[in-house]
Design a protein around this motif. Structure first.
Motif, PDB file in Angstrom:
ATOM      1  N   THR A  37       0.814  -1.219   0.000  1.00 19.82           N
ATOM      2  CA  THR A  37       0.000   0.000   0.000  1.00 19.82           C
ATOM      3  C   THR A  37       0.848   1.271   0.000  1.00 19.82           C
ATOM      4  O   THR A  37       0.319   2.362  -0.217  1.00 19.82           O
ATOM      5  N   ALA A  38       2.157   1.123   0.213  1.00 22.81           N
ATOM      6  CA  ALA A  38       3.044   2.287   0.139  1.00 22.81           C
ATOM      7  C   ALA A  38       3.051   2.892  -1.260  1.00 22.81           C
ATOM      8  O   ALA A  38       3.407   4.065  -1.436  1.00 22.81           O
ATOM      9  N   LEU A  39       2.632   2.113  -2.249  1.00 21.00           N
ATOM     10  CA  LEU A  39       2.576   2.614  -3.619  1.00 21.00           C
ATOM     11  C   LEU A  39       1.363   3.501  -3.868  1.00 21.00           C
ATOM     12  O   LEU A  39       1.359   4.299  -4.811  1.00 21.00           O
ATOM     13  N   GLU A  63      -1.922   8.078  -6.417  1.00 21.02           N
ATOM     14  CA  GLU A  63      -2.889   9.166  -6.234  1.00 21.02           C
ATOM     15  C   GLU A  63      -2.325  10.484  -6.752  1.00 21.02           C
ATOM     16  O   GLU A  63      -3.030  11.250  -7.429  1.00 21.02           O
ATOM     17  N   LEU A  64      -1.074  10.748  -6.427  1.00 25.15           N
ATOM     18  CA  LEU A  64      -0.446  11.991  -6.880  1.00 25.15           C
ATOM     19  C   LEU A  64      -0.298  12.016  -8.403  1.00 25.15           C
ATOM     20  O   LEU A  64      -0.514  13.046  -9.039  1.00 25.15           O
ATOM     21  N   LEU A  65       0.061  10.885  -8.977  1.00 21.73           N
ATOM     22  CA  LEU A  65       0.157  10.814 -10.433  1.00 21.73           C
ATOM     23  C   LEU A  65      -1.199  11.045 -11.085  1.00 21.73           C
ATOM     24  O   LEU A  65      -1.309  11.751 -12.102  1.00 21.73           O
ATOM     25  N   GLU A  66      -2.232  10.466 -10.502  1.00 21.46           N
ATOM     26  CA  GLU A  66      -3.575  10.628 -11.051  1.00 21.46           C
ATOM     27  C   GLU A  66      -3.990  12.092 -11.033  1.00 21.46           C
ATOM     28  O   GLU A  66      -4.605  12.589 -11.993  1.00 21.46           O
ATOM     29  N   ALA A  67      -3.631  12.787  -9.956  1.00 22.27           N
ATOM     30  CA  ALA A  67      -3.969  14.210  -9.889  1.00 22.27           C
ATOM     31  C   ALA A  67      -3.231  15.004 -10.959  1.00 22.27           C
ATOM     32  O   ALA A  67      -3.796  15.914 -11.577  1.00 22.27           O
ATOM     33  N   GLU A  68      -1.972  14.663 -11.198  1.00 26.41           N
ATOM     34  CA  GLU A  68      -1.184  15.371 -12.210  1.00 26.41           C
ATOM     35  C   GLU A  68      -1.687  15.091 -13.622  1.00 26.41           C
ATOM     36  O   GLU A  68      -1.564  15.929 -14.513  1.00 26.41           O
ATOM     37  N   SER A 125      -5.644  -6.849  -3.561  1.00 22.93           N
ATOM     38  CA  SER A 125      -5.900  -7.878  -4.565  1.00 22.93           C
ATOM     39  C   SER A 125      -4.718  -8.075  -5.496  1.00 22.93           C
ATOM     40  O   SER A 125      -4.671  -9.049  -6.234  1.00 22.93           O
ATOM     41  N   ALA A 126      -3.757  -7.134  -5.490  1.00 20.87           N
ATOM     42  CA  ALA A 126      -2.569  -7.312  -6.316  1.00 20.87           C
ATOM     43  C   ALA A 126      -1.686  -8.393  -5.711  1.00 20.87           C
ATOM     44  O   ALA A 126      -1.515  -8.472  -4.516  1.00 20.87           O
ATOM     45  N   ARG A 170      -4.621   1.511  -8.417  1.00 18.55           N
ATOM     46  CA  ARG A 170      -4.716   1.966  -7.023  1.00 18.55           C
ATOM     47  C   ARG A 170      -5.760   1.174  -6.258  1.00 18.55           C
ATOM     48  O   ARG A 170      -5.554   0.797  -5.093  1.00 18.55           O
ATOM     49  N   ALA A 171      -6.877   0.874  -6.912  1.00 19.66           N
ATOM     50  CA  ALA A 171      -7.925   0.106  -6.245  1.00 19.66           C
ATOM     51  C   ALA A 171      -7.436  -1.299  -5.908  1.00 19.66           C
ATOM     52  O   ALA A 171      -7.714  -1.821  -4.822  1.00 19.66           O
ATOM     53  N   GLU A 172      -6.696  -1.912  -6.820  1.00 18.76           N
ATOM     54  CA  GLU A 172      -6.180  -3.259  -6.568  1.00 18.76           C
ATOM     55  C   GLU A 172      -5.192  -3.264  -5.408  1.00 18.76           C
ATOM     56  O   GLU A 172      -5.223  -4.148  -4.547  1.00 18.76           O
TER      57      GLU A 172
END
Length: 353
Positions: A315-317, A322-327, A349-350, A342-344
């Motif tokens: 989950t550290a990823l 999230e930051l990439l998605e905002a950019e 589930s990953a 991110r959801a996985e």
């Protein structure tokens, strides 16, 4: 030697080679190959069922954090030198099945799969030009015009080299030379080899040699790289690639704000984090190039497994994604990939690929 006895002998030699390479004993490794050949194990099996099998184990053990980077490099170097000396131990048949150029995609440093294929093809009776790691397309085409091979065997292990592979395949076809693609970069089922227009794909060296026993169809006309990939018209791949440096810097700064512990990172720790972010952006861009979400999610699953093996929660990823998605909020395909990944990760589930 019966099939069962051969299987037992191969497994025993693979285990002995494993012990030799992980101990850093190059001489023991070379002696073991000589012994295996002397005991009647066929050369192709020594290459693929002993040496290549041990090399795959080296990769798995590094991923599981049971080998250090230095140990992995040392083991790989020993296996590479053993393969280099392999040909001197044998009387190979006179070439009678045509000429094949074996090369790695530009930017691809993992040359061992290509080297193994070159040796197998020589054993089968092909004339082989082995060009090694990271061969730029213009240099490869110059070689094709000079030598006129029957086919190019193009090897790629890193999926991020797929755009370069596409350019190389197109260049080879423009030189009227068909391409057989192989290696992990092209997907476990060869989907990216087909997408990028290669005339053939093979999952391993044996299958590649079998396929090349019959001539590959000559390309009629080279496609432009974008012809088979109409989704590239949205420019997301191009724009993400061009802004990768800025994205890494912005996300790194955002992570430092979100995760207070990062403010105490050493310069080396910050550099490692930046490199990890650059890999994420590069795989995201490649997934945009081939328009396949699984390429990105599989990479993150693999990364999650690497982190977990080193005591870092997957989950550290999530904050980085999230930051990439905002950019990249104005890029619908990119944000869709990031949201799925991110959801996985958030739900666990990953899984390691």
């Amino acid at each position: 030697m019966s099939t069962a006895a051969r299987g037992t002998a191969v497994a025993e030699h693979a285990e002995r080679l494993w012990k030799a390479v992980t101990a850093g004993d190059e001489y023991a490794a070379a002696d073991l190959v000589v012994r295996a050949l002397g005991e009647g194990i066929d050369p192709e099996s020594v290459l693929l069922d002993v040496i290549a099998a041990v090399q795959r184990r080296v990769g798995r053990e590094w991923a599981a954090n049971r080998l250090t980077v230095a140990q992995e490099h040392a083991a790989t170097a020993i296996n590479d030198r053993v393969i280099a000396g392999f040909g001197h131990l044998l009387e190979r048949p006179e070439p009678h099945l045509g000429r094949i150029t074996v090369a790695c995609v530009d930017g691809e440093w993992h040359a061992m799969p290509a080297r193994l294929l070159a040796e197998v093809l020589r054993l089968r009776g092909f004339a082989v030009d082995y060009l090694g790691a990271q061969v730029p397309a213009p240099h490869l085409v110059t070689h094709l015009h000079r030598t006129g091979p029957d086919a190019v065997a193009l090897s790629g292990s890193l999926a991020t080299r797929l755009p370069a592979a596409h350019a190389t395949i197109t260049a080879c076809q423009a030189a009227a030379t068909p391409v057989i693609a192989g290696g992990a970069a092209f997907g476990p089922d060869g989907r990216y080899a087909r997408l990028l227009g290669a005339e053939a794909w093979a999952p391993d060296a044996r299958a590649a040699a079998d396929r090349l026993a019959d001539p590959l169809p000559r390309p009629h006309a080279a496609q432009q790289p974008q012809d088979a990939l109409p989704h590239l018209a949205d420019q997301e791949y191009t724009l993400v690639t061009r802004s990768s440096g800025r994205l890494v810097k912005t996300v790194l700064a955002g992570l430092a704000e979100r995760i207070p512990a990062m403010r105490a990172y050493t310069e080396q720790q910050r550099q490692y984090t930046a490199e990890d972010l650059a890999h994420i952006v590069e795989f995201l861009a490649t997934a945009l190039y081939v328009d396949d979400a699984t390429l990105f999610t599989d990479f993150l699953s693999w990364t999650a497994g690497i982190l977990t093996a080193r005591g870092v929660p997957a989950t550290a990823l999530v904050p980085a994604l999230e930051l990439l998605e905002a950019e990249l909020r104005d890029f619908p395909r990119a944000t869709g990939l990031l949201r799925t990944a991110r959801a996985e990760l958030a739900t666990g589930s990953a899984r390691p690929a």
